[in-house]
Write an enzyme that holds these catalytic residues in place. Structure first.
Site, PDB file in Angstrom:
ATOM      1  N   LYS A 116      38.672  24.753 -41.583  1.00 53.99           N
ATOM      2  CA  LYS A 116      37.906  25.954 -41.263  1.00 53.99           C
ATOM      3  C   LYS A 116      36.496  25.895 -41.841  1.00 53.99           C
ATOM      4  O   LYS A 116      35.552  26.405 -41.250  1.00 53.99           O
ATOM      5  CB  LYS A 116      38.628  27.198 -41.784  1.00 53.99           C
ATOM      6  CG  LYS A 116      40.120  27.292 -41.447  1.00 53.99           C
ATOM      7  CD  LYS A 116      40.386  27.315 -39.964  1.00 53.99           C
ATOM      8  CE  LYS A 116      41.849  27.554 -39.651  1.00 53.99           C
ATOM      9  NZ  LYS A 116      42.734  26.453 -39.955  1.00 53.99           N
ATOM     10  N   GLU A 185      35.643  33.948 -47.261  1.00 53.82           N
ATOM     11  CA  GLU A 185      34.698  34.507 -46.285  1.00 53.82           C
ATOM     12  C   GLU A 185      34.715  36.022 -46.408  1.00 53.82           C
ATOM     13  O   GLU A 185      35.675  36.605 -46.939  1.00 53.82           O
ATOM     14  CB  GLU A 185      35.070  34.101 -44.856  1.00 53.82           C
ATOM     15  CG  GLU A 185      36.377  34.645 -44.363  1.00 53.82           C
ATOM     16  CD  GLU A 185      36.717  34.184 -42.957  1.00 53.82           C
ATOM     17  OE1 GLU A 185      37.603  34.795 -42.340  1.00 53.82           O
ATOM     18  OE2 GLU A 185      36.116  33.216 -42.472  1.00 53.82           O
ATOM     19  N   HIS A 220      48.477  39.190 -42.162  1.00 55.35           N
ATOM     20  CA  HIS A 220      47.579  38.290 -41.440  1.00 55.35           C
ATOM     21  C   HIS A 220      48.331  37.370 -40.479  1.00 55.35           C
ATOM     22  O   HIS A 220      47.812  36.344 -40.071  1.00 55.35           O
ATOM     23  CB  HIS A 220      46.732  37.453 -42.407  1.00 55.35           C
ATOM     24  CG  HIS A 220      46.095  38.264 -43.479  1.00 55.35           C
ATOM     25  ND1 HIS A 220      45.117  39.202 -43.236  1.00 55.35           N
ATOM     26  CD2 HIS A 220      46.320  38.329 -44.817  1.00 55.35           C
ATOM     27  CE1 HIS A 220      44.767  39.787 -44.356  1.00 55.35           C
ATOM     28  NE2 HIS A 220      45.479  39.286 -45.333  1.00 55.35           N
ATOM     29  N   ARG A 276      45.332  22.889 -31.621  1.00 53.71           N
ATOM     30  CA  ARG A 276      46.744  22.745 -31.266  1.00 53.71           C
ATOM     31  C   ARG A 276      47.102  23.846 -30.286  1.00 53.71           C
ATOM     32  O   ARG A 276      46.267  24.693 -29.948  1.00 53.71           O
ATOM     33  CB  ARG A 276      47.617  22.896 -32.513  1.00 53.71           C
ATOM     34  CG  ARG A 276      47.331  24.192 -33.285  1.00 53.71           C
ATOM     35  CD  ARG A 276      48.278  24.450 -34.412  1.00 53.71           C
ATOM     36  NE  ARG A 276      47.851  25.525 -35.271  1.00 53.71           N
ATOM     37  CZ  ARG A 276      48.022  26.812 -35.032  1.00 53.71           C
ATOM     38  NH1 ARG A 276      48.613  27.193 -33.909  1.00 53.71           N
ATOM     39  NH2 ARG A 276      47.619  27.737 -35.882  1.00 53.71           N
TER      40      ARG A 276
END
Length: 629
Positions: A116, A185, A220, A276
């Protein structure tokens, strides 16, 4: 041409890939850990290879063993599924180095996007460095760099909590993906999670197969997904599709992939690219009338995609059916799945890795199945899916089935402009309140048990009025007695007339409305009355089974992964203070002090396997300490 394919995965996604392989005439190879020796994906494959020498939680992360299995079984291709090694560039290289065909993007593209942090840098987004985070940056989100599915993710709202959450997220990511790298983040409160499905070939064609909305999440991790994402402005949707295609072409992407965004205040924030197939890919398949797994195989064989994708039609919604208890902080559940039956009317699609009689264990994700419907409109799709789930018989562990039904009918969900990732934070208490029908399901369960006893031992109405029988299921007390006509009279709850009662079926009339309940009883003590799971409360309780006040019991079977730094018997603790963490089904679960007091016992040791109800620690509360007794 692919003739034999090994799926380097387990459960639902392995069964999903095998289904397409059978349609294409491709032989299938499963791999399995010892814990999965009798799993459905093993039974579903043409051949299967045991992966030796590793614990169940690590087995599917052993790329060397998987490559050896593929060669031993004579496979000529490997499909990674999702999770585990699906975004691991080294595994992709090992597969191709062994002369096998890799069903996925080139390793260089995986490296560019699967991390990421590198993906954000490629698109000009600079992640925060943990050491640079200040109070002004809060709240922030700690995320695993090498995977998704909610694992390795933590929201941090207090600066002092950041070091501990970084450590926890890293440990969880290493367990799930074999890579403990995490990053930080900004955390955008209550945005919409929107993603774009990509499919790219080796001839320069890149399809953007519309959008999906995956905003309904817990911890999440997605719970309900749909396609297309409803209510997006045309200009914003076009921008998302264009950004996704540009990202794919920038790294020479090949195969299926997904670019994810957080949409808030009319703006899209790039989150990540998953290199994926996604768990929620069926909703895109239903809307576009394609088989993404078949297209993955075609692209890997070098075939070209048509210049344009098919036109979308209608709306599709997917619900993830989990063995978990939403009312107890989403605690995962285990046990035998006595019965699993989803009604198939109206083209209800079920992707699953379980069948009736299978056991749900502690080592892997608790998802039982994905239930998917397609309809001309979003409202029709939501109605069809709620109806199918309401009639689903899933007997055994506690599941989120009732929550899914209530979610699909909630006013916030039926109004797409209200969709955001805070749905369950706002609505969970109301969504997990026992429905009124559960009270009458308890009546049916009690009467079915009485009818079964009568069949075994005889009995019935007597000339002398008999005393009420009492049965309690959870919070529902049922009182009844034999009636003059050979049936039963219900005295509590009031207003219930018994039409008929047999050991497996009961008909009740409430306020003039007749309700039928099918009742199933199992050896583990659970009773399933209609769609409701009930656990009878014993009539008499052994005092030795009473738990001392302040005892912390394991809420689920799992492994103690760590204890709070420096925690020792005799320490003062405060209510809500994290004391230890359990790992179950690839997720960490925090166990906190129930009240302020003194830690008088600590039985949790890192690495210890515990069963549900095991004593982990004892906190002697302040009230208890003042008690002279």
């Amino acid at each position: 041409m692919i003739t034999s394919l090994l799926v380097a995965n387990r459960g639902e996604i392995a069964c999903r890939v095998f289904r397409t392989c059978r349609e294409l005439g491709i032989s299938t190879v499963a791999v399995y850990s010892d814990a999965d020796a009798d799993a459905l994906h093993v039974r579903d494959a043409d051949t299967a290879v045991r992966l030796p020498g590793a614990t169940p939680s690590e087995t599917y992360l052993r790329g060397d063993l998987i490559v050896k299995a593929a060669l031993a079984a004579g496979a000529d291709a490997v499909h990674p599924g999702y999770g585990f090694l699906s975004e691991n560039a080294d595994f992709a290289r090992a597969v191709t180095d062994a002369g096998l065909l890799w069903i996925g993007p080139p390793p260089a593209a995986i490296e560019a996007m699967a991390s990421k942090t590198r993906a954000k840098e490629l698109l000009g987004v600079t992640p925060l460095r943990p050491e640079d985070v200040t109070g002004a940056d809060l709240p922030v989100l700690v995320k695993a760099a090498a995977g998704g599915g909610g694992r390795g993710m933590r929201v941090v709202r207090e600066l002092d909590a950041l070091p501990g959450e970084l450590k926890a997220a890293s440990a969880e990511a290493a367990s799930a993906f074999g890579d403990g790298e995490v990053f930080v983040e900004p955390y955008v409160e209550d945005g919409r999670h929107v993603e774009v499905q990509l499919l790219c070939d080796t001839h320069g064609t890149a399809w953007a197969l519309g959008t999906r909305d995956c905003s309904l999440q817990r911890r999440h991790q997605k719970v309900i997904e749909e396609a297309p994402a409803p209510g997006l402005p045309a200009a914003l949707e076009a921008s998302l599709l264009d950004t996704a295609v540009r990202a794919a072409k920038a790294v020479g992407y090949v195969g299926a992939g997904t670019v994810e965004f957080l949409v808030a205040d009319g703006r899209a924030h790039f989150l990540e690219m998953n290199t994926r197939l996604q768990v929620e890919h069926p909703v895109t398949e239903e809307v576009y009338g394609v088989d993404l797994v078949a297209l993955q195989l075609a692209v890997a064989e070098g075939r070209a995609l048509p210049a344009e994708p098919p036109a979308p039609r209608g709306h599709a919604i997917e619900a993830r059916l989990y063995a978990e208890d939403p009312a107890r902080e989403w605690a995962p559940q285990t046990g035998v799945l006595h019965r699993f039956d989803v009604p198939g009317e109206g083209r209800v699609r079920v992707d699953t890795g379980y069948a009736s009689g299978d056991a749900v264990g502690v080592h892997y994700d608790p998802m039982l199945a994905k239930v998917i419907v397609h309809a001309p409109t979003r409202a029709e799709a939501a109605r069809k899916l709620a109806h199918a789930l309401e009639r689903t018989r899933v007997h055994g562990p506690v599941t989120n089935r009732g929550l899914l039904v209530a979610s699909l009918r909630h006013p916030e969900y039926t109004s797409p402009e209200a969709l955001d990732t805070g749905f369950y934070e706002r609505n969970l208490p109301a969504l997990t309140t026992a429905p009124d029908g559960e009270r009458y399901a308890a009546v049916a369960a009690a009467l079915a048990e009485a009818a079964a006893r009568r069949g075994r031992f005889g009995g019935g109405w007597r000339n002398l009025r008999s005393q009420d029988e009492t049965r309690t299921y959870g919070d529902h007390e049922v009182r009844y007695r034999p009636a003059r006509d050979g049936g039963y009279e219900v005295t509590a709850p009031e207003g219930v007339r018994v039409v008929a009662a047999a050991p497996d079926r009961v008909r009740l009339e409430v306020a003039g409305v007749v309700r039928d309940f099918t009742v199933d009883r199992y050896g583990d003590g659970t009773v399933h009355s209609g769609p409701h799971r009930l656990v009878p409360r014993p009539r008499f309780t052994d005092p030795s089974e009473q738990t001392a006040p302040g005892s912390l019991l394991a809420p689920m079977p799992g492994t103690v992964v760590r204890v709070a730094d420096g925690l020792a018997v005799g320490d003062r603790v405060t209510a809500g203070q994290p004391l230890l963490w359990l790992e179950a089904m690839k997720m960490e679960h925090r166990v906190s002090a129930p009240a302020s007091g003194t830690l008088t016992a600590l039985h949790a040791v890192p690495g210890r396997q515990v069963e549900v109800g095991a004593l982990l620690a004892v906190v002697q509360t302040e009230a208890t300490e003042e008690d002279p007794v």
